[in-house]
Design a protein around this motif. Structure first.
Motif, short mmCIF file in Angstrom:
data_model
loop_
_atom_site.label_atom_id
_atom_site.label_comp_id
_atom_site.label_asym_id
_atom_site.label_seq_id
_atom_site.Cartn_x
_atom_site.Cartn_y
_atom_site.Cartn_z
N MET A 1 -12.52 30.15 -59.04
CA MET A 1 -12.15 30.37 -57.64
C MET A 1 -12.34 29.09 -56.84
SD MET A 1 -13.76 33.11 -54.92
CE MET A 1 -15.34 32.31 -54.91
N ARG A 2 -11.41 28.89 -55.91
CA ARG A 2 -11.56 27.79 -54.95
C ARG A 2 -11.49 28.33 -53.54
NH1 ARG A 2 -7.54 22.93 -55.84
NH2 ARG A 2 -6.00 24.62 -55.87
N ALA A 3 -12.15 27.63 -52.63
CA ALA A 3 -12.08 27.96 -51.20
C ALA A 3 -11.54 26.75 -50.46
CB ALA A 3 -13.47 28.32 -50.67
N ALA A 4 -11.00 26.98 -49.28
CA ALA A 4 -10.49 25.90 -48.44
C ALA A 4 -10.66 26.31 -46.98
CB ALA A 4 -9.02 25.63 -48.74
N ILE A 5 -10.83 25.32 -46.12
CA ILE A 5 -10.89 25.55 -44.68
C ILE A 5 -9.59 25.02 -44.10
CG2 ILE A 5 -12.17 25.23 -42.55
CD1 ILE A 5 -13.77 26.58 -44.81
N TYR A 6 -8.80 25.92 -43.55
CA TYR A 6 -7.49 25.56 -43.02
C TYR A 6 -7.37 25.98 -41.56
CZ TYR A 6 -5.59 25.16 -47.84
OH TYR A 6 -5.33 24.81 -49.15
N PHE A 7 -6.55 25.24 -40.82
CA PHE A 7 -6.05 25.77 -39.56
C PHE A 7 -4.77 26.54 -39.85
CE2 PHE A 7 -2.75 25.50 -36.33
CZ PHE A 7 -3.35 26.26 -35.33
N THR A 8 -4.67 27.72 -39.30
CA THR A 8 -3.42 28.47 -39.31
C THR A 8 -3.34 29.27 -38.03
OG1 THR A 8 -1.98 29.84 -40.72
CG2 THR A 8 -4.27 30.56 -40.49
N PRO A 9 -2.16 29.44 -37.46
CA PRO A 9 -2.08 30.19 -36.21
C PRO A 9 -2.34 31.67 -36.45
CG PRO A 9 0.12 29.58 -36.99
CD PRO A 9 -0.86 28.90 -37.89
N PRO A 10 -2.64 32.43 -35.39
CA PRO A 10 -2.91 33.86 -35.55
C PRO A 10 -1.78 34.58 -36.27
CG PRO A 10 -3.52 33.15 -33.35
CD PRO A 10 -2.82 31.98 -33.99
N ALA A 11 -2.15 35.59 -37.05
CA ALA A 11 -1.18 36.29 -37.89
C ALA A 11 0.01 36.84 -37.12
CB ALA A 11 -1.88 37.41 -38.66
N GLY A 12 -0.22 37.31 -35.91
CA GLY A 12 0.86 37.91 -35.13
C GLY A 12 1.57 36.97 -34.20
N SER A 13 1.24 35.67 -34.26
CA SER A 13 1.89 34.71 -33.36
C SER A 13 3.31 34.42 -33.80
CB SER A 13 1.08 33.40 -33.34
OG SER A 13 1.15 32.75 -34.59
N ALA A 14 4.12 33.97 -32.85
CA ALA A 14 5.53 33.69 -33.15
C ALA A 14 5.65 32.60 -34.21
CB ALA A 14 6.26 33.29 -31.88
N LEU A 15 4.78 31.58 -34.13
CA LEU A 15 4.85 30.50 -35.12
C LEU A 15 4.51 31.00 -36.52
CD1 LEU A 15 5.21 27.58 -35.96
CD2 LEU A 15 2.86 27.12 -35.20
N ALA A 16 3.45 31.79 -36.63
CA ALA A 16 3.06 32.30 -37.95
C ALA A 16 4.16 33.19 -38.52
CB ALA A 16 1.75 33.07 -37.86
N ILE A 17 4.73 34.05 -37.71
CA ILE A 17 5.78 34.95 -38.19
C ILE A 17 6.99 34.15 -38.66
CG2 ILE A 17 7.44 36.70 -37.45
CD1 ILE A 17 5.20 37.79 -35.61
N THR A 18 7.37 33.13 -37.88
CA THR A 18 8.52 32.30 -38.25
C THR A 18 8.25 31.53 -39.52
OG1 THR A 18 9.20 32.07 -35.93
CG2 THR A 18 10.02 30.43 -37.48
N ALA A 19 7.08 30.90 -39.61
CA ALA A 19 6.75 30.09 -40.79
C ALA A 19 6.60 30.96 -42.03
CB ALA A 19 5.47 29.30 -40.53
N ASN A 20 5.96 32.11 -41.88
CA ASN A 20 5.79 32.99 -43.05
C ASN A 20 7.14 33.52 -43.53
OD1 ASN A 20 3.04 32.60 -42.87
ND2 ASN A 20 2.65 34.49 -41.76
N ARG A 21 8.04 33.79 -42.60
CA ARG A 21 9.38 34.23 -42.99
C ARG A 21 10.11 33.09 -43.68
NH1 ARG A 21 11.35 35.78 -38.19
NH2 ARG A 21 10.39 37.81 -38.41
N TRP A 22 9.96 31.88 -43.18
CA TRP A 22 10.59 30.72 -43.79
C TRP A 22 10.11 30.54 -45.23
CZ3 TRP A 22 14.47 27.40 -43.34
CH2 TRP A 22 14.43 26.23 -44.11
#
Length: 223
Positions: free
Chosen positions: A1-22
């Motif tokens: 197992m590996r762990a990482a510390i990332y920045f990601t926008p909130p799950a319901g934000s417009a950017l996250a939805i757009t990027a996840n769809r992409w």
């Protein structure tokens, strides 16, 4: 197992939805976000596996005494001590052979966040194996980057840090030319817009090669 510390926008934000769809995958729940697209999926397979993010502390195997609960508790403490700030997004930006969202200008708070996080979580990281070092192709790195790789487990820390949220794998010039207008259309609302840096997430790769999943998210709390 590996762990990482990332920045990601909130799950319901417009950017996250757009990027996840992409990318075709939501790292918060691991579910597909669109129908398969053979032409696009092979070009985004690598960032889709990692999930939409910017690396703050690169993926690491856990040191002997470390466990996810301890890392999660430290991340909660670390995030609570941070003050939210914003950057201006530039997207799509071409970085070498791939596309990403990047800051439009250097950000001192962003640099300070990344620097302090690398130091704060170093004790949880197991030393790199010879195979892990070899995968980083140290012969292609600068001397400073090789030093960082051995000392911190990742070559792109401190003065080598470059915030980026990857949106494609490596592309040929023809592939990049085909993808660029699609990216520009999809991400037009975010180009030149403020992007709040106000949380960090603990991502986990349960086994080698498995998709990364969001384990927890911690908001910045300092006013």
């Amino acid at each position: 197992m590996r762990a990482a510390i990332y920045f990601t926008p909130p799950a319901g934000s417009a950017l996250a939805i757009t990027a996840n769809r992409w990318l075709g995958r939501n790292p918060f729940d691991g579910e597909p976000t669109r129908a398969p697209d053979a032409a696009r999926d092979r070009l985004v397979a690598d960032p889709a596996r990692y999930g939409f993010h910017a690396t703050i502390v690169a993926p690491f195997r856990l040191a002997g005494a470390a466990d996810l609960e301890r890392i999660d508790a430290r991340l909660a403490e670390f995030a609570a001590a941070q003050a939210p700030f914003s950057i201006t997004a530039s997207v799509p930006a071409r970085l070498g052979r791939f596309f990403a969202l990047v800051p439009a200008a250097p950000s001192e708070p962003l640099q300070m966040l990344a620097d302090s996080a690398v130091r704060a979580f170093a004790k949880f990281r197991a030393p790199l194996s010879e195979a892990e070092i070899a995968r980083r192709r140290p012969e292609d790195l600068s001397e400073r980057q090789r030093d960082h790789l051995l000392a911190w487990g990742y070559p792109y820390v401190f003065e080598e840090f470059r915030f980026h949220m990857t949106l494609s794998g490596p592309l040929s010039d023809d592939e990049a030319a085909r993808l660029a207008p699609l990216l520009a259309e999809a991400f037009a609302p975010f180009d030149g817009a403020p992007l709040a840096i106000d949380q960090l997430a603990l991502f986990v790769e349960p086994e080698p090669g498995a998709p990364f999943r969001v384990h927890s998210v911690h908001r910045f709390e300092t006013a």
